[in-house]
Design a protein around this motif. Structure first.
Motif, mmCIF file in Angstrom:
data_model
loop_
_atom_site.group_PDB
_atom_site.id
_atom_site.type_symbol
_atom_site.label_atom_id
_atom_site.label_comp_id
_atom_site.label_asym_id
_atom_site.label_seq_id
_atom_site.Cartn_x
_atom_site.Cartn_y
_atom_site.Cartn_z
ATOM 1 N N ALA A 246 2.747 -4.406 -1.972
ATOM 2 C CA ALA A 246 2.905 -3.174 -2.457
ATOM 3 C C ALA A 246 3.814 -2.388 -1.543
ATOM 4 O O ALA A 246 5.033 -1.377 -1.926
ATOM 5 C CB ALA A 246 1.732 -2.455 -2.374
ATOM 6 N N ALA A 247 3.903 -2.482 -0.295
ATOM 7 C CA ALA A 247 4.862 -1.906 0.782
ATOM 8 C C ALA A 247 6.325 -2.688 0.514
ATOM 9 O O ALA A 247 7.319 -1.612 0.789
ATOM 10 C CB ALA A 247 4.356 -2.404 2.198
ATOM 11 N N GLU A 248 6.567 -3.902 0.212
ATOM 12 C CA GLU A 248 7.942 -4.307 0.283
ATOM 13 C C GLU A 248 8.226 -3.689 -1.301
ATOM 14 O O GLU A 248 9.794 -3.455 -1.237
ATOM 15 C CB GLU A 248 7.792 -5.820 -0.105
ATOM 16 C CG GLU A 248 7.190 -6.471 1.140
ATOM 17 C CD GLU A 248 7.130 -8.034 1.232
ATOM 18 O OE1 GLU A 248 7.373 -8.782 2.312
ATOM 19 O OE2 GLU A 248 6.654 -8.452 0.225
ATOM 20 N N ARG A 249 7.730 -3.326 -2.198
ATOM 21 C CA ARG A 249 8.267 -2.787 -3.417
ATOM 22 C C ARG A 249 8.682 -1.565 -3.030
ATOM 23 O O ARG A 249 9.848 -1.149 -3.588
ATOM 24 C CB ARG A 249 6.982 -2.890 -4.575
ATOM 25 C CG ARG A 249 6.832 -4.256 -5.252
ATOM 26 C CD ARG A 249 5.783 -4.258 -6.367
ATOM 27 N NE ARG A 249 4.889 -5.379 -6.246
ATOM 28 C CZ ARG A 249 3.535 -5.444 -6.717
ATOM 29 N NH1 ARG A 249 3.261 -4.339 -7.533
ATOM 30 N NH2 ARG A 249 2.953 -6.360 -6.690
ATOM 31 N N GLN A 250 7.694 -0.826 -2.571
ATOM 32 C CA GLN A 250 8.281 0.610 -2.082
ATOM 33 C C GLN A 250 9.546 0.647 -1.098
ATOM 34 O O GLN A 250 10.341 1.629 -1.579
ATOM 35 C CB GLN A 250 7.083 1.298 -1.326
ATOM 36 C CG GLN A 250 5.951 1.530 -2.175
ATOM 37 C CD GLN A 250 4.427 1.927 -0.992
ATOM 38 O OE1 GLN A 250 4.618 2.142 0.036
ATOM 39 N NE2 GLN A 250 3.611 2.222 -1.823
ATOM 40 N N HIS A 251 9.677 -0.278 -0.356
ATOM 41 C CA HIS A 251 10.857 -0.582 0.465
ATOM 42 C C HIS A 251 12.117 -0.817 -0.507
ATOM 43 O O HIS A 251 13.094 0.034 -0.353
ATOM 44 C CB HIS A 251 10.574 -1.595 1.482
ATOM 45 C CG HIS A 251 12.241 -1.661 1.990
ATOM 46 N ND1 HIS A 251 12.658 -0.859 3.116
ATOM 47 C CD2 HIS A 251 12.813 -2.891 2.095
ATOM 48 C CE1 HIS A 251 13.562 -1.490 3.741
ATOM 49 N NE2 HIS A 251 13.973 -2.414 3.210
ATOM 50 N N GLU B 87 12.013 -0.064 -3.729
ATOM 51 C CA GLU B 87 12.521 1.297 -4.395
ATOM 52 C C GLU B 87 13.313 2.195 -3.850
ATOM 53 O O GLU B 87 14.132 2.870 -4.406
ATOM 54 C CB GLU B 87 11.150 1.788 -5.183
ATOM 55 C CG GLU B 87 10.548 0.775 -6.097
ATOM 56 C CD GLU B 87 8.996 0.820 -6.342
ATOM 57 O OE1 GLU B 87 8.408 1.803 -5.683
ATOM 58 O OE2 GLU B 87 8.497 0.006 -7.126
ATOM 59 N N ALA B 88 12.940 2.217 -2.600
ATOM 60 C CA ALA B 88 13.714 3.283 -1.779
ATOM 61 C C ALA B 88 14.970 3.299 -1.666
ATOM 62 O O ALA B 88 15.691 3.889 -1.640
ATOM 63 C CB ALA B 88 12.945 3.454 -0.323
ATOM 64 N N ASP C 291 13.430 3.781 -10.729
ATOM 65 C CA ASP C 291 13.649 2.992 -9.489
ATOM 66 C C ASP C 291 12.512 2.262 -9.311
ATOM 67 O O ASP C 291 12.714 1.243 -8.362
ATOM 68 C CB ASP C 291 13.951 3.997 -8.400
ATOM 69 C CG ASP C 291 15.006 5.019 -8.377
ATOM 70 O OD1 ASP C 291 16.100 4.619 -9.060
ATOM 71 O OD2 ASP C 291 14.867 5.919 -7.631
ATOM 72 N N GLU C 292 11.693 2.150 -10.195
ATOM 73 C CA GLU C 292 10.431 1.153 -9.672
ATOM 74 C C GLU C 292 10.762 -0.429 -9.876
ATOM 75 O O GLU C 292 11.421 -0.542 -10.865
ATOM 76 C CB GLU C 292 9.244 1.646 -10.763
ATOM 77 C CG GLU C 292 8.011 0.870 -10.460
ATOM 78 C CD GLU C 292 6.939 1.256 -11.342
ATOM 79 O OE1 GLU C 292 5.847 0.793 -11.260
ATOM 80 O OE2 GLU C 292 7.178 2.198 -12.283
#
Length: 218
Positions: A11-16, A18-19, A210-211
């Motif tokens: 989840a953290a890697e996806r958020q990174h 996406e950012a 961006d998801e």
């Protein structure tokens, strides 16, 4: 069992990632979408072929040993054993990707990824941006393939060979087990390429999410 595509990125890697997509799109009017699927196709023929070959070899060997050591012949032994082995092996191959890949040719995998990536591009409406500047980074785990699909507006100005660098970056990261960092780098590189031809314009809006998309494939 957890979906391989879900395990591929935390989840953290996806958020990174996406950012990084959001940051990249501050430099260009292009729209970048990242999608990860466990497989682009289920390859039923591979499961069938693998099961037939394996069941035939096992059944012939067991039948030979049975007749040698037991000394009996039965017209029903071979088909009964073959059926049981076939069903068991078929389920194993169907559920174990590493075994299934043995019975799928590289050309078939390449064609299925190509078809699935193009279908996804249109199904997800990446072709509906105002200036046709959508780009899809499609990662198919079973086939170990990455495909970059760009819309007409981009292809009119950017040579398709430019996307091979993106593919190479991601594939290298997957092999090194640093896929999240590799995808983030690939997103940055896409922005570098796009910003040259499609710089951010006044009034530009974010037309695509961006998801990171975790899909089921075909």
């Amino acid at each position: 069992m957890k979906d391989p595509a879900e395990k591929f990125l935390t989840a953290a890697e996806r958020q990174h990632i996406e950012a990084r997509v959001a940051e990249a799109e501050k430099r260009t009017s292009g729209e970048i979408v990242v999608m990860v699927v466990p497989s682009s196709y289920h390859y039923p023929l591979a499961s069938m072929l693998g099961s037939l070959l394996t069941a035939m070899i096992i059944t012939i060997a067991v039948t030979f040993l049975y007749e040698q050591f037991i000394g009996k012949e039965s017209m029903w032994f071979f088909p009964a054993l073959f059926s049981m082995v076939f069903i068991f092996v078929h389920e194993v191959i169907r559920r174990v990707p590493l075994l299934k890949r043995i019975f799928v040719t590289r050309s078939d995998m390449r064609e299925e990824v190509e078809e699935a990536a193009i279908q996804t591009f249109y199904y997800r409406d990446l072709n509906q941006t105002v200036d046709h500047t959508g780009i899809l980074i499609y990662i198919s785990l079973f086939e170990h393939h990455v495909r970059v699909i760009a819309d007409k507006g981009i292809n009119d100005r950017v040579n398709k060979d430019a996307w091979q660098e993106i593919v190479t970056t991601i594939v290298g990261g997957i092999h090194a087990k640093t896929q999240a960092a590799a995808i983030a780098t690939a997103v940055d590189r896409c922005a570098d390429i796009l910003s040259t031809h499609f710089p951010l314009q006044a009034g530009d809006r974010n037309e695509l999410s961006d998801e990171v998309i975790i899909g089921a494939g075909k």
